[in-house]
Structures are given as C-alpha cells and as structure tokens.
Design an enzyme around this catalytic site. Structure first.
Site, PDB file in Angstrom:
ATOM      1  N   THR A  12      22.622  -0.794  38.140  1.00 22.26           N
ATOM      2  CA  THR A  12      21.713  -0.221  38.712  1.00 22.26           C
ATOM      3  C   THR A  12      20.470  -1.119  38.710  1.00 22.26           C
ATOM      4  O   THR A  12      19.704  -0.376  39.605  1.00 22.26           O
ATOM      5  CB  THR A  12      21.689   0.898  36.755  1.00 22.26           C
ATOM      6  OG1 THR A  12      22.713   1.824  36.665  1.00 22.26           O
ATOM      7  CG2 THR A  12      20.043   2.209  37.102  1.00 22.26           C
ATOM      8  N   LYS A 102      17.207  -9.014  27.393  1.00 25.57           N
ATOM      9  CA  LYS A 102      16.228  -9.220  26.367  1.00 25.57           C
ATOM     10  C   LYS A 102      17.570  -9.108  25.066  1.00 25.57           C
ATOM     11  O   LYS A 102      17.455 -10.168  24.154  1.00 25.57           O
ATOM     12  CB  LYS A 102      16.148  -7.677  25.937  1.00 25.57           C
ATOM     13  CG  LYS A 102      16.920  -6.380  25.422  1.00 25.57           C
ATOM     14  CD  LYS A 102      17.203  -5.362  26.496  1.00 25.57           C
ATOM     15  CE  LYS A 102      18.140  -4.356  26.472  1.00 25.57           C
ATOM     16  NZ  LYS A 102      18.126  -3.893  27.419  1.00 25.57           N
ATOM     17  N   ASP A 198      18.983  -2.269  20.618  1.00 29.19           N
ATOM     18  CA  ASP A 198      18.585  -3.042  21.609  1.00 29.19           C
ATOM     19  C   ASP A 198      16.981  -2.602  21.568  1.00 29.19           C
ATOM     20  O   ASP A 198      15.951  -3.415  21.703  1.00 29.19           O
ATOM     21  CB  ASP A 198      18.889  -1.245  22.788  1.00 29.19           C
ATOM     22  CG  ASP A 198      17.834  -1.718  24.005  1.00 29.19           C
ATOM     23  OD1 ASP A 198      18.055  -2.078  24.986  1.00 29.19           O
ATOM     24  OD2 ASP A 198      16.269  -1.264  24.218  1.00 29.19           O
ATOM     25  N   LYS A 202      14.093  -6.095  21.595  1.00 31.67           N
ATOM     26  CA  LYS A 202      13.126  -6.560  21.889  1.00 31.67           C
ATOM     27  C   LYS A 202      11.949  -6.275  20.898  1.00 31.67           C
ATOM     28  O   LYS A 202      10.727  -7.366  21.621  1.00 31.67           O
ATOM     29  CB  LYS A 202      12.608  -4.917  22.909  1.00 31.67           C
ATOM     30  CG  LYS A 202      13.901  -3.915  24.282  1.00 31.67           C
ATOM     31  CD  LYS A 202      13.400  -2.834  24.023  1.00 31.67           C
ATOM     32  CE  LYS A 202      14.803  -2.200  25.613  1.00 31.67           C
ATOM     33  NZ  LYS A 202      14.252  -1.123  25.855  1.00 31.67           N
TER      34      LYS A 202
END
Length: 436
Positions: A12, A102, A198, A202
């Site tokens: 993507t 990340k 996730d 970050k």
C-alpha cells in the site's frame, strides 16, 4: 543530477511512493530529480495498481541495496527482519535510508543511528509516526529549542475508528472491528493495533526525539482496547468524558547522574470532552506537544493509509535530495546530530508505582446499604481524593459503582483497591482506566 531510488516493498505505502515518483507534474521541482531505479517485490506476477516495467522489479531486496545505480534506499516492507538487516546494509554501503518502519526504529534505533553516524549518512523516518502528520521533523527542528514536558496523542487510526463508532453508535467492539477489517482499516490479525503495540512503537520513537534519549521499547506499559466494554464508554460519556487510546510520554524528573526519568505508557484513557484530543475521531490521529516556552501545540491529520504515509516518505526523500543539491552530500559534517546515538542522553522509565494520575474504576457490588460508604472510606483512608462516585442501575440485583478520582500516586490507589475488595459485598473491579 538524478537521484537513484531503490524501493523495498510495493504494498500500500510502496505503491503510493512509486506513484508520486512517477508523476512529478505539479509537485515540488525536486521530485523530477528522483528516479526510481529498482523495486523489490514478493511476487513478480502479482497484479499492480501502477504500471512498472518488469526490468525494474526483483524479488531480491539485497540486490536493490547493492545496486550501484541506487543512491537512496526506501524501506517500506515492514517487519523486523529482513528490514533491519537491509537498512544496516544500505548504511554500510554509504547510502541514505528513508523508512516508515516504526517497529524497527523503536527496537533497533540506537544500532541504526550509530551505524549512520559512523558512515555519515542520513536515516529519516517521518512516516514511521503519524502517517501524513509532520511530527518528527518539528520535534527535531521547529521545537528543538524547547524543554519538552509531555507528548501525548492518538497515534493509531484503527483503534480510534473503533472507539469512535462504539461511542457514537453504541456498537460492540467485535462488530466494529469486523467492519474495520472489511474496510481495510484493520489487518486480518489486528493484535498490533488493538492490543496497543503499534502505538507503543510510535511513542518510543517520539520519546527519543522529545527527551533526547532512548527507552526500552519492551518495557513500556501497554494496554489496548481489546478488553474494553461498551458500557464503560457509555458511563464515561455520562460523566463528561470520551474514551481514547492514548500514547503518553512525560518528563518525571531526573536522576542524580543527570539521566532523564520519563513516564511512557499506552492505555485507553478518559479524556474530558473539552480537551482538544476529545474531538479527534475516525481514523484521524493527533499529537499534542507541551513544552517551555512554546506552551501547547497540536498536530492533527490522517494517521495512516497510502496517501498520507507516502507523502511523509517522499518528504524525507526530498529533504535528502535538497541537501545533495546544495552540496552537503552525505558527509559526517552534514549529519543530523539528533539522529546520532552519541548525542542522546540517558533515559529510564519511571517506577509505575510512583506515577500520579486520575482514575476511573467500575466496581461490581451487592446493592446493599453502606457499600458506597465503604468504598469512599477506603479511598479516603489511603489519601485518595474523589471527584465523583455514582451508582448505575443494572439488570440484575447487583449494583455497578463508578468512581473517578483526582490525581493520586499509583501505589496509594492500588492500596485503596485492595482494602475495598476486602468487603464481600464488593465482588470485583470490572474496569480500571486512567483519566486525563
């Protein structure tokens, strides 16, 4: 002189990057100087949304890194390996790197930064946090003169979409997650998003830039939304809050040796409706930076997706291209010192028992006289001041008692909970969340 780009990954984000590079019309003039030289893909025969010559494609990402026509390597393949090894190989070959990864930066940032400093090359990573929101460069540059006290925000669009719909529609977590997967907002395996991993990756990166030192990613207390119930979102709304998954990093003092002590965490949080983060809905992200002397600033926008993330990736490429244009090249003198491991401070995570914050707690209890008094008395004995204590109706014979505390040290709060549960009429703590 054209700058040769090697692209690792054509998913993507990779497809979004390629589309920008192949259509420079109307964009910054430097985009026309970027030439896509080779692209690593998993399957040469897979249909692709953008036309690429087969001569550009390879299934060997190491060949892209080693290609002498590639000046800059863009890593958007994701995962820890082989991404980490490929980034290090590119650095060893004296090539600049742009990454959106990340997970790699959060866990191996020190290793990568040290290698980049030794070789005198750039490693830029704006797309790793916040998608299309510019946050890393502002922290390094625009806000570099500030003493940052706190960075907090909504940095996972999937969970924000789920929580928004649960709040606005009263929908169940499972139903909204299924919709998010059908719409492409959530992966088939959504664990990294809904369990908070996730966001923890970050905030680890943001912590390093905000406070000048790395923290142990695996030690960051992390709680997701996968066990959150709709009733707590509804109760929070009645009490004047919305529930958001927040990632927070804040200064917590310093050790005698000068090391920074920081409180870094990820968890569902009750946010007052008047707070700027309360109105951030859907898949959008927002990051609030608080410091001296700037005060409070907020960065808001789309936090994921092909367009926003590719925008950030190409912005990093353009930064490097601009440096080459003015003759700085990749020399050690030109290296951004904020990415050099030798310039970082020592940072450690605070003992969670000494942190101080407000709390939301929901008790399941028997509907009998004296229970609310007992709960209030135990909190008071532990030195916990209460903002509110409310009993909500239930379908059965029991009662649900919701308490919102004022700011209190975590150890005292836990002491109060233990005392409260000593009384048999208080059956359980069904939910415990922090509150801004």
């Amino acid at each position: 002189m054209p700058i040769g780009i090697g692209l690792l990954g054509l998913g993507t984000v990779g497809a979004g990057v390629a589309e920008i590079l192949l259509s420079p019309q109307g964009r910054h003039p430097l985009v026309a100087d970027l030439e896509l030289r080779q692209v690593a893909v998993r399957d040469l025969n897979r249909p692709r949304p953008i036309p690429l010559s087969n001569s550009l494609l390879t299934t060997d990402p190491a060949a892209v890194v080693a290609n002498p026509d590639v000046d800059l390597v863009v890593e958007v393949m994701g995962g820890l390996e082989p991404a980490r090894s490929l980034i290090l190989a590119a650095i060893e070959a004296g090539k600049a790197v742009v990454t959106a990864n990340k997970a790699v930066i959060a866990r191996h940032g020190a290793e990568i930064a040290a290698a980049a400093a030794e070789k005198g090359v750039y490693v830029l990573m704006e797309a790793a946090v916040g998608g299309g929101i510019p946050i890393l460069e502002p922290l390094k540059q625009s806000l570099g003169a500030n003493r940052i006290e706190r960075v907090s925000g909504i940095i996972n669009g999937t969970t924000n979409y789920i929580l928004t719909r649960m709040s606005e529609e009263g929908a169940s977590y499972g139903d909204v997650l299924a919709d998010a997967q059908a719409l492409g907002y959530a992966e088939a395996d959504p664990a990294a998003d809904v369990e908070g991993g996730d966001a923890a990756d970050k905030i680890a990166i943001l912590t390093g830039l905000a406070f000048g030192g790395l923290v142990d990613r695996e030690a960051i207390p992390t709680e997701g939304i996968n066990t959150l119930q709709t009733r707590d979102i509804d109760y929070a709304k009645e009490l004047g809050f919305v529930v958001k998954l927040l990632a927070i990093a804040e200064r917590h003092g310093s050790d005698p040796d000068g090391s920074e002590v920081v409180d870094v965490r990820v968890h569902p949080t009750l946010v007052p409706k008047e707070h700027p983060l309360a109105g951030v809905n859907g898949v959008n992200n927002a990051i609030v930076v608080e410091g001296e002397p700037v005060g409070r600033v907020m960065f808001y926008g789309p936090g994921a997706g092909a367009g926003p993330t590719a925008s950030a990736v190409v912005a990093d490429i353009l930064n490097i291209a601009a440096i080459r244009q003015v003759g700085a090249g990749g020399s050690q003198d030109a290296l951004d010192p904020l990415l050099a491991a030798s310039s970082w401070r020592n940072c450690r995570l605070v003992d969670q028992g000494s942190t101080c914050h407000r709390n939301y707690v929901r008790f399941q209890a028997a509907d009998r006289p004296g229970v609310i008094g007992h709960i209030g008395s135990c909190f008071g004995s532990a030195g916990v001041s209460l903002q509110s204590i409310v009993q909500f109706e239930t379908e059965g014979s029991g009662a649900e008692i919701v308490v919102v505390t004022h700011a209190v040290e975590e150890s005292l709060f836990q002491q109060a909970l233990s005392a409260i549960l000593q009384r048999p009429e208080v059956e359980d703590v069904r939910c415990c969340l922090r509150t801004l």
